[in-house]
Design a protein around this motif. Structure first.
Motif, short mmCIF file in Angstrom:
data_model
loop_
_atom_site.label_atom_id
_atom_site.label_comp_id
_atom_site.label_asym_id
_atom_site.label_seq_id
_atom_site.Cartn_x
_atom_site.Cartn_y
_atom_site.Cartn_z
N THR A 1 0.84 -1.20 0.00
CA THR A 1 0.00 0.00 0.00
C THR A 1 0.87 1.25 0.00
OG1 THR A 1 -1.67 -1.22 1.26
CG2 THR A 1 -1.89 1.17 1.17
N LEU A 2 1.93 1.23 0.78
CA LEU A 2 2.84 2.36 0.83
C LEU A 2 3.56 2.52 -0.51
CD1 LEU A 2 3.97 4.57 2.67
CD2 LEU A 2 5.75 2.96 3.38
N PHE A 3 3.95 1.41 -1.12
CA PHE A 3 4.59 1.45 -2.44
C PHE A 3 3.67 2.10 -3.46
CE2 PHE A 3 4.95 -0.55 -6.63
CZ PHE A 3 6.26 -0.24 -6.97
N ASN A 4 2.39 1.71 -3.47
CA ASN A 4 1.44 2.29 -4.42
C ASN A 4 1.22 3.78 -4.15
OD1 ASN A 4 0.99 -0.13 -5.79
ND2 ASN A 4 -0.58 -0.78 -4.35
N ALA A 5 1.22 4.15 -2.87
CA ALA A 5 1.06 5.57 -2.55
C ALA A 5 2.25 6.39 -3.03
CB ALA A 5 0.88 5.74 -1.04
N LEU A 6 3.44 5.82 -2.97
CA LEU A 6 4.64 6.53 -3.41
C LEU A 6 4.77 6.53 -4.93
CD1 LEU A 6 7.22 5.13 -0.82
CD2 LEU A 6 6.47 7.51 -0.98
N ALA A 7 4.44 5.40 -5.56
CA ALA A 7 4.70 5.25 -7.00
C ALA A 7 3.54 5.69 -7.87
CB ALA A 7 5.04 3.79 -7.31
N GLY A 8 2.33 5.76 -7.31
CA GLY A 8 1.18 6.10 -8.15
C GLY A 8 0.90 5.00 -9.15
N MET A 9 0.56 5.38 -10.39
CA MET A 9 0.19 4.42 -11.43
C MET A 9 1.36 4.05 -12.34
SD MET A 9 -2.92 3.61 -10.90
CE MET A 9 -3.31 2.77 -12.43
N ASN A 10 2.53 4.66 -12.09
CA ASN A 10 3.68 4.39 -12.97
C ASN A 10 4.40 3.13 -12.51
OD1 ASN A 10 3.28 6.80 -14.49
ND2 ASN A 10 4.17 7.96 -12.80
N LYS B 1 -9.42 -3.76 8.71
CA LYS B 1 -9.62 -2.37 8.30
C LYS B 1 -10.41 -2.33 7.01
CE LYS B 1 -5.16 -2.08 5.85
NZ LYS B 1 -5.67 -1.71 4.52
N LEU B 2 -10.91 -1.17 6.71
CA LEU B 2 -11.63 -1.00 5.44
C LEU B 2 -10.64 -1.04 4.28
CD1 LEU B 2 -14.19 1.83 6.33
CD2 LEU B 2 -14.67 -0.61 6.00
N PRO B 3 -10.93 -1.81 3.24
CA PRO B 3 -10.01 -1.88 2.10
C PRO B 3 -9.87 -0.53 1.40
CG PRO B 3 -11.62 -3.67 2.02
CD PRO B 3 -12.09 -2.71 3.07
N SER B 4 -8.70 -0.28 0.88
CA SER B 4 -8.45 0.94 0.13
C SER B 4 -8.90 0.77 -1.31
CB SER B 4 -6.95 1.29 0.18
OG SER B 4 -6.63 2.27 -0.77
N ARG B 5 -9.76 1.66 -1.78
CA ARG B 5 -10.23 1.57 -3.17
C ARG B 5 -9.07 1.73 -4.15
NH1 ARG B 5 -14.87 6.01 -3.03
NH2 ARG B 5 -13.28 6.94 -1.69
N ARG B 6 -8.12 2.58 -3.81
CA ARG B 6 -6.97 2.80 -4.68
C ARG B 6 -6.15 1.52 -4.82
NH1 ARG B 6 -3.88 7.37 -6.07
NH2 ARG B 6 -5.24 8.64 -4.75
N VAL B 7 -5.91 0.83 -3.68
CA VAL B 7 -5.12 -0.40 -3.71
C VAL B 7 -5.85 -1.48 -4.51
CG1 VAL B 7 -4.24 -2.28 -2.28
CG2 VAL B 7 -3.92 0.09 -1.55
N ILE B 8 -7.15 -1.61 -4.30
CA ILE B 8 -7.93 -2.63 -5.00
C ILE B 8 -7.90 -2.39 -6.50
CG2 ILE B 8 -10.26 -3.54 -5.35
CD1 ILE B 8 -10.74 -3.04 -2.36
N PHE B 9 -8.15 -1.16 -6.90
CA PHE B 9 -8.14 -0.84 -8.32
C PHE B 9 -6.77 -1.12 -8.93
CE2 PHE B 9 -7.14 2.25 -11.68
CZ PHE B 9 -8.09 1.89 -12.62
N GLN B 10 -5.71 -0.75 -8.21
CA GLN B 10 -4.36 -0.94 -8.73
C GLN B 10 -4.06 -2.42 -8.95
OE1 GLN B 10 -1.97 1.97 -8.15
NE2 GLN B 10 -0.21 1.04 -9.10
N ARG B 11 -4.45 -3.26 -8.00
CA ARG B 11 -4.15 -4.69 -8.12
C ARG B 11 -4.97 -5.33 -9.24
NH1 ARG B 11 -3.79 -6.41 -1.69
NH2 ARG B 11 -1.99 -5.11 -1.21
N VAL B 12 -6.23 -4.95 -9.37
CA VAL B 12 -7.05 -5.50 -10.44
C VAL B 12 -6.50 -5.07 -11.80
CG1 VAL B 12 -9.34 -5.44 -11.50
CG2 VAL B 12 -9.13 -5.69 -9.03
N TRP B 13 -6.13 -3.81 -11.90
CA TRP B 13 -5.60 -3.30 -13.16
C TRP B 13 -4.29 -4.00 -13.53
CZ3 TRP B 13 -7.00 -0.39 -17.20
CH2 TRP B 13 -6.01 0.08 -18.05
N GLU B 14 -3.38 -4.15 -12.56
CA GLU B 14 -2.10 -4.77 -12.84
C GLU B 14 -2.27 -6.22 -13.28
OE1 GLU B 14 0.15 -4.33 -9.29
OE2 GLU B 14 0.51 -2.19 -9.56
#
Length: 765
Positions: free
Chosen positions: A32-41, A549-562
């Motif tokens: 989650t921290l990696f995705n927050a730092l790296a964004g979509m790139n 905890k409540l799942p992060s929508r950003r994390v879920i979307f990122q994993r599905v997309w990848e």
């Protein structure tokens, strides 16, 4: 994304791309921290020669180009497999054709800080600039745990940043810390200043392990240098010989980890002559400290307690947390299992049902495009290539995407909310019976919908042997592509007889039996694999149970997309190429001019024209003749002596070969062979009737019957008739060895199973 404000720096520093690695225990929020730092790139791939996935994010921190490397979650840097060794080699700069990392971000869970400092102590010994990301500080606060970040930073001698990745708190401060560490490293290199990172060589007054251990490491290193001088013929130049030695940290690991990957790597690099030196060093260590594993664990945890002196304060409370209350139900010995089964059943139903809507849409889209091409082009080889090869091939790739996206959506939700670890814990006892772990259950269950996303779901299994064993048995689960074959044959040859007042039916029991065939076969296969090709020490099943905890929508979307992107780009291209090859085998070398003329006539006349029905039959007959004379048909005739003991004729053999891209293709192939066209499905009465009427040309006896139907269904239940699955196995294992093994053992097992089934059933039924 906000960027840190950069301090003044030299011009050449701005043109450099820095590499920063993220490492941490599982369930620390590292990804989650990696995705927050790296964004979509973010781009994904595999490291050369191993199955470990490489996730890299390119971003800008304060004007600096930074390449973030997300390493797999691990509890220690003790490499016991090639996959685990990659994490160490990335950190030490030992990966071929990759530059070493400039800094390490070690992510820890603030609620269990002392336990996580075990890994931190190993990371610090690598001697790299390190930052501690103190994640989940909000969860620690809710538990009454307060942490003096400044004091912790002072005790460790490295920057410490408090973060909450799920809320994106502290992300900007972490970027600032990374920039400062990178620029400090540049200044140190320019001025040749010594590093201030605490390692056993630069901070010897408080090293994690006893001084006697490091003295033994130095002795072993000198022994290895002497051995390598002899082996490489560089007796007069020990410095040159030292360059072929493993990294200093790996020398520590080969001393501590008996039979580990560090020791195996040293033997491969320096030869078996180094083993006596390693044994002698271990003997010295044993005489001074006893068991090396106990020594390391007690020493590192004692080091962690010293570093936490004056750092932690906890409010005493006897109240159970919300996580404790939920776990009392969800991890209960009996109730937890019932909840897990119900949840898995719902997920399976959702994947099977919800994916049907977009899959039907994709099928409609490809059919519409194909019809459009047919209406705008005259019949010919080019049109056949475009419609039956290219469009059908693309459709065969895209049709899997909804199932993959839904599967990884549920996986991401379960993992991010904290339930995935509980699910693995609940079913671990059952899975260990046949050599797998609890983390194998969800990929296997997902394979009932489709083996492709099921195999991709094995990425949640850290142990390489367990992961490959799961991949090898996942295709044995009867996927949805097998269902049309079952339904066609059951409807044709098994009457709707009912028992127990209608509660049981013969077709239903046969269908359930076909699903059980794969499940029962998977048990001995997994056991044999774990005892032979994948034998080794039993991997300890260790996991942390994170806070809910409540799942992060950003994390879920990122994993599905990848996951979806990786399938379409990597596996999809291979599947598409295989579809084109199968089309060519079914097209060449026949003369299709007559078929094209008949197609032109059919398309030019009205559907209700009197002669259209006659022409349609002639066209189907011509198509069947061309298929029989094609390369695919010739192969079918060639293998007829092999499949005859199964009760099959050459037409069934052709159907089995043509279904290699996808199992359900056999129905369309049989429809073409029996002059019904390739657009039939399992409910087509014409196909059912044609199969019932089929006769052996030499005896006049019916070809099909219950025995042949059972033989064919058992073959399809056990065989590897799916090129998509084999190509995804190659993609996930990064080797052609395992797809070859999978295809070989499944084909042999399917043939033997079909042979035994036919020989027994033909005598009973």
């Amino acid at each position: 994304m906000a960027s840190a404000t950069p301090p003044a720096t030299s011009p050449n520093a701005r043109t450099k791309t820095y590499r920063v690695a993220l490492i941490g225990n599982p369930n620390t929020g590292k990804s989650t921290l990696f995705n927050a730092l790296a964004g979509m790139n973010v781009r994904t791939g595999n490291y050369p020669g191993v199955t470990i996935e490489k996730k890299v994010g390119r971003c800008q921190f304060g004007g600096h180009a930074v390449e973030l490397v997300d390493l797999p979650g691990t509890y220690s840097l003790a490499p016991r497999s090639p996959d685990e060794l990659v994490a160490v080699e990335v950190l030490t700069g030992g990966v071929a054709n990759e530059s070493p990392v400039d800094a390490i971000v070690c992510v820890v869970n603030a609620t269990i800080l002392q336990r996580n400092l075990f890994l931190v102590s190993q990371v610090l010994e690598l001697g790299k600039p390190t930052i501690l990301a103190l994640n989940m500080v909000d969860a620690a606060g809710s538990r009454g745990i307060s942490i003096d970040v400044h004091e912790l930073s002072k005790n460790l001698g490295i920057p410490v940043v408090a973060t909450s990745a799920s809320r994106r708190a502290g992300v900007d401060q972490l970027q600032d810390a990374i920039v400062k560490v990178l620029e400090a490293g540049d200044r140190a290199r320019e001025t040749n200043a010594p590093s201030n990172i605490p390692t056993h060589s630069s901070d010897q007054h408080d090293r994690p392990l006893p001084d006697g251990f490091y003295a033994t490491c130095d002795w072993l290193r000198s022994e290895l240098i002497a051995k390598s001088c002899i082996d490489v013929g560089a007796t007069d130049d020990p410095a040159a010989a030292s360059t072929v030695l493993p990294d200093e940290y790996l020398i520590q690991r080969m001393l501590l980890d008996r039979g580990g990957e560090a020791e195996r790597r040293a033997v491969r690099r320096l030869g078996a002559a180094v083993l006596p030196s390693i044994s002698a060093a271990r003997e010295r260590l044993s005489q001074e400290f006893g068991d090396s594993v106990d020594m390391e664990c007690s020493s590192r945890y004692a080091w962690a307690r010293r570093k936490l002196a004056g750092v932690l304060a906890s409010e005493s409370t006897t109240d159970r947390t919300l996580t404790d209350k939920i776990d009392a139900v969800l991890t209960h010995r009996v109730g937890g299992m019932f909840f897990f089964i119900a949840l898995m059943f719902l997920i399976f139903q959702f994947i099977y049902s919800w994916a049907g809507i977009p899959m039907d849409a994709i099928d409609w889209m490809t059919s519409t495009i194909s019809d459009t091409v047919k209406s705008s082009m005259s019949p010919g080889m080019l049109r056949s290539l475009i419609t039956d090869g290219i469009i059908a091939g693309v459709g065969g790739v895209l049709i899997f995407v909804p199932q993959i996206a839904l599967l990884f959506f549920f996986l991401a939700v379960l993992e991010d909310c904290g339930y995935m670890a509980r699910a693995a814990f609940i079913v671990d006892r059952v899975m260990t019976v046949f050599g797998l772990s609890g983390k194998s259950f969800l990929p296997l269950m997902s394979s009932f919908a489709c083996a492709v996303p099921g195999i991709m779901a094995t990425r949640v299994i850290e142990n390489r042997r367990d992961r490959i064993a799961t991949i090898m048995v996942a295709p044995l689960m009867s996927c949805s592509a097998r269902l049309p074959v079952y339904l066609l044959l059951i409807a044709a040859f098994f009457p709707a007889t009912t028992y127990l007042g209608g509660w049981l039916s013969l077709p239903g029991m046969v269908l359930m039996g076909m699903y059980l065939v794969g499940i029962v076969a998977a048990i001995p296969v997994a056991w044999i694999l774990k005892k032979t090709l994948l034998r080794g020490e039993v991997a300890p099943f260790v996991l942390e149970l994170p806070e809910y905890k409540l799942p992060s929508r950003r994390v879920i979307f990122q994993r599905v997309w990848e996951a979806s992107e990786a399938f379409v780009i990597r596996a999809g291209t291979l599947i598409f190429a295989a579809s084109i090859l199968i089309w060519f085998a079914g097209y060449w070398p026949g003369d299709h001019s007559k078929q094209f003329e008949m197609q032109t006539q059919m398309e030019s006349m009205a559907e209700d024209a009197p002669e259209s029905e006659t022409l349609a039959k002639e066209l189907k007959s011509e198509s069947a003749r061309l298929l029989e004379s094609s390369l695919l048909g010739q192969v079918g005739h060639a293998i007829e002596p092999v499949v005859r003991p199964l009760g099959w004729d050459w037409k069934i053999g052709v159907g089995a070969i043509a279904s290699f891209p996808a199992r359900e293709v056999i129905i369309a192939t049989l429809g073409t062979i029996y002059s019904l066209g390739g657009d039939v499905d399992e409910s087509d009465e014409g196909l059912v009737g044609a199969m019932r009427d089929a006769r052996w040309p030499d005896t006049g006896k019916p070809i099909y019957g219950p025995a042949v139907a059972l033989s064919l269904m058992v073959f399809f239940a056990l065989c590897a008739q799916c090129v998509s699955t084999l190509l995804v196995i190659k993609r996930e294992t990064n080797s052609w060895l395992w797809p070859v093994i999978s295809f070989t053992y499944m084909t042999v097992m399917a043939y033997v199973g079909a042979l035994v089934t036919f020989q027994i059933a033909s005598r009973i039924l």
